[in-house]
Design a protein around this motif. Structure first.
Motif, mmCIF file in Angstrom:
data_model
loop_
_atom_site.group_PDB
_atom_site.id
_atom_site.type_symbol
_atom_site.label_atom_id
_atom_site.label_comp_id
_atom_site.label_asym_id
_atom_site.label_seq_id
_atom_site.Cartn_x
_atom_site.Cartn_y
_atom_site.Cartn_z
ATOM 1 N N ARG A 160 -10.133 -0.777 22.241
ATOM 2 C CA ARG A 160 -8.808 -1.090 22.764
ATOM 3 C C ARG A 160 -7.692 -0.343 22.026
ATOM 4 N N GLY A 161 -8.018 0.431 21.049
ATOM 5 C CA GLY A 161 -7.007 1.172 20.311
ATOM 6 C C GLY A 161 -6.587 0.463 19.035
ATOM 7 N N PRO A 162 -5.833 1.161 18.186
ATOM 8 C CA PRO A 162 -5.392 0.608 16.908
ATOM 9 C C PRO A 162 -4.431 -0.559 17.098
ATOM 10 N N ASP A 163 -4.298 -1.348 16.079
ATOM 11 C CA ASP A 163 -3.493 -2.554 16.083
ATOM 12 C C ASP A 163 -2.066 -2.249 15.619
ATOM 13 N N LEU A 164 -1.087 -2.524 16.462
ATOM 14 C CA LEU A 164 0.311 -2.281 16.135
ATOM 15 C C LEU A 164 0.771 -3.145 14.960
ATOM 16 N N VAL A 165 0.273 -4.366 14.857
ATOM 17 C CA VAL A 165 0.681 -5.258 13.763
ATOM 18 C C VAL A 165 0.314 -4.635 12.421
ATOM 19 N N ARG A 166 -0.896 -4.123 12.294
ATOM 20 C CA ARG A 166 -1.311 -3.493 11.021
ATOM 21 C C ARG A 166 -0.480 -2.256 10.715
ATOM 22 N N LEU A 167 -0.200 -1.454 11.745
ATOM 23 C CA LEU A 167 0.596 -0.247 11.535
ATOM 24 C C LEU A 167 2.011 -0.610 11.087
ATOM 25 N N VAL A 168 2.642 -1.576 11.740
ATOM 26 C CA VAL A 168 4.004 -1.972 11.366
ATOM 27 C C VAL A 168 4.020 -2.591 9.975
ATOM 28 N N ALA A 169 3.031 -3.417 9.638
ATOM 29 C CA ALA A 169 2.975 -4.016 8.298
ATOM 30 C C ALA A 169 2.863 -2.930 7.226
ATOM 31 N N ALA A 170 1.999 -1.953 7.453
ATOM 32 C CA ALA A 170 1.837 -0.867 6.483
ATOM 33 C C ALA A 170 3.087 0.005 6.425
ATOM 34 N N ALA A 171 3.694 0.287 7.580
ATOM 35 C CA ALA A 171 4.912 1.101 7.616
ATOM 36 C C ALA A 171 6.049 0.403 6.878
ATOM 37 N N ALA A 172 6.210 -0.900 7.083
ATOM 38 C CA ALA A 172 7.264 -1.654 6.391
ATOM 39 C C ALA A 172 7.053 -1.606 4.879
ATOM 40 N N THR A 173 5.817 -1.787 4.453
ATOM 41 C CA THR A 173 5.512 -1.742 3.017
ATOM 42 C C THR A 173 5.857 -0.380 2.435
ATOM 43 N N GLU A 174 5.449 0.695 3.113
ATOM 44 C CA GLU A 174 5.709 2.043 2.595
ATOM 45 C C GLU A 174 7.192 2.395 2.651
ATOM 46 N N CYS A 175 7.925 1.919 3.670
ATOM 47 C CA CYS A 175 9.372 2.147 3.713
ATOM 48 C C CYS A 175 10.047 1.464 2.520
ATOM 49 N N HIS A 176 9.632 0.251 2.238
ATOM 50 C CA HIS A 176 10.203 -0.488 1.107
ATOM 51 C C HIS A 176 9.873 0.206 -0.221
ATOM 52 N N ARG A 177 8.626 0.612 -0.386
ATOM 53 C CA ARG A 177 8.231 1.309 -1.621
ATOM 54 C C ARG A 177 9.000 2.613 -1.787
ATOM 55 N N ALA A 178 9.141 3.367 -0.695
ATOM 56 C CA ALA A 178 9.863 4.636 -0.774
ATOM 57 C C ALA A 178 11.325 4.410 -1.128
ATOM 58 N N ARG A 179 11.930 3.387 -0.551
ATOM 59 C CA ARG A 179 13.327 3.081 -0.849
ATOM 60 C C ARG A 179 13.485 2.696 -2.321
ATOM 61 N N LEU A 180 12.601 1.848 -2.826
ATOM 62 C CA LEU A 180 12.654 1.474 -4.244
ATOM 63 C C LEU A 180 12.419 2.689 -5.132
ATOM 64 N N GLY A 181 11.476 3.552 -4.748
ATOM 65 C CA GLY A 181 11.205 4.764 -5.520
ATOM 66 C C GLY A 181 12.398 5.693 -5.571
ATOM 67 N N ARG A 182 13.102 5.842 -4.454
ATOM 68 C CA ARG A 182 14.296 6.692 -4.447
ATOM 69 C C ARG A 182 15.384 6.106 -5.331
ATOM 70 N N ARG A 183 15.512 4.788 -5.345
ATOM 71 C CA ARG A 183 16.545 4.137 -6.175
ATOM 72 C C ARG A 183 16.210 4.267 -7.655
ATOM 73 N N THR A 184 14.948 4.135 -8.038
ATOM 74 C CA THR A 184 14.585 4.192 -9.456
ATOM 75 C C THR A 184 14.509 5.621 -9.969
ATOM 76 N N ASN A 185 14.400 6.595 -9.081
ATOM 77 C CA ASN A 185 14.357 7.993 -9.496
ATOM 78 C C ASN A 185 15.751 8.609 -9.584
ATOM 79 N N GLY A 186 16.778 7.767 -9.501
ATOM 80 C CA GLY A 186 18.130 8.276 -9.659
ATOM 81 C C GLY A 186 18.786 8.724 -8.375
ATOM 82 N N VAL A 187 18.083 8.719 -7.284
ATOM 83 C CA VAL A 187 18.665 9.098 -6.006
ATOM 84 C C VAL A 187 19.054 7.802 -5.307
#
Length: 194
Positions: A160-187
């Motif tokens: 039936r294809g990949p699960d949108l819930v898993r993709l959105v959960a992983a995308a949200a986590t990585e967006c949050h991590r990237a945002r925190l990483g940019r803030r702690t790296n001085g940007v």
């Protein structure tokens, strides 16, 4: 008095590769294209798009989460998902307890457009910096395998294809991590308040 005749200005010429790109998307994939140059792919018909910062998208691609075709343009990564998914994003983020968090994760659905990357294959030359490029190119019939919400009483899976819930959960986590990483790296990024 003699009337002055002004020369007519011809319409802008479309580059031959633009015509070829539009024809490939229409003929091979059956996708709706509009505008140009550059050629635009219409969202909400064959697919919707989850869009996130490219650093978060690169981290998402390293995770064991099934995706459909993926394109990048400049600093934004675009994950193709099943039509109708854009309407579900806010509700999914709330359900996953990401509601109210500035993630820089957006969706394009009915009536949206994205710049069409060059069709897969050998590049005709150097792509302009920031041009749209396929990281995971689409294939004919790929719409049937795009991440989607499983129907009532049905589980997502290979048939039936990949699960949108898993993709959105992983995308949200990585967006949050990237945002925190940019803030702690001085940007420091500006905070977005809803």
């Amino acid at each position: 008095m003699a009337a002055t005749v002004l020369p007519t200005v011809p319409p802008p010429r479309v580059a031959p590769e633009e015509d070829a790109h539009a024809a490939w998307y229409g003929r091979v994939l059956g996708w709706t294209v509009t505008g140009g140059p550059p050629v635009q792919l219409v969202t909400g018909i064959g697919f919707d798009v989850l869009e996130l910062p490219s650093d978060a998208g690169a981290a998402l691609l390293r995770r064991p989460v099934a995706t459909g075709p993926v394109a990048v343009m400049g600093r934004r990564m675009r994950f193709l998902v099943a039509p109708g998914s854009a309407e579900e994003l806010d509700g999914l983020l709330d359900w996953l307890e990401w509601g109210g968090v500035a993630l820089d994760l957006t969706a394009l659905g009915a009536g949206g457009r994205i710049t069409a990357p060059a069709p897969p294959g050998p590049p005709p030359g150097e792509s302009p910096r920031g041009a749209a490029v396929w990281l995971r190119p689409p294939e004919q019939g790929c719409e049937a395998l795009l991440p989607a919400l499983p129907g009532p009483g049905r589980a997502a899976g290979p048939a039936r294809g990949p699960d949108l819930v898993r993709l959105v959960a992983a995308a949200a986590t990585e967006c949050h991590r990237a945002r925190l990483g940019r803030r702690t790296n001085g940007v420091r990024q500006p905070l977005a308040f809803s």
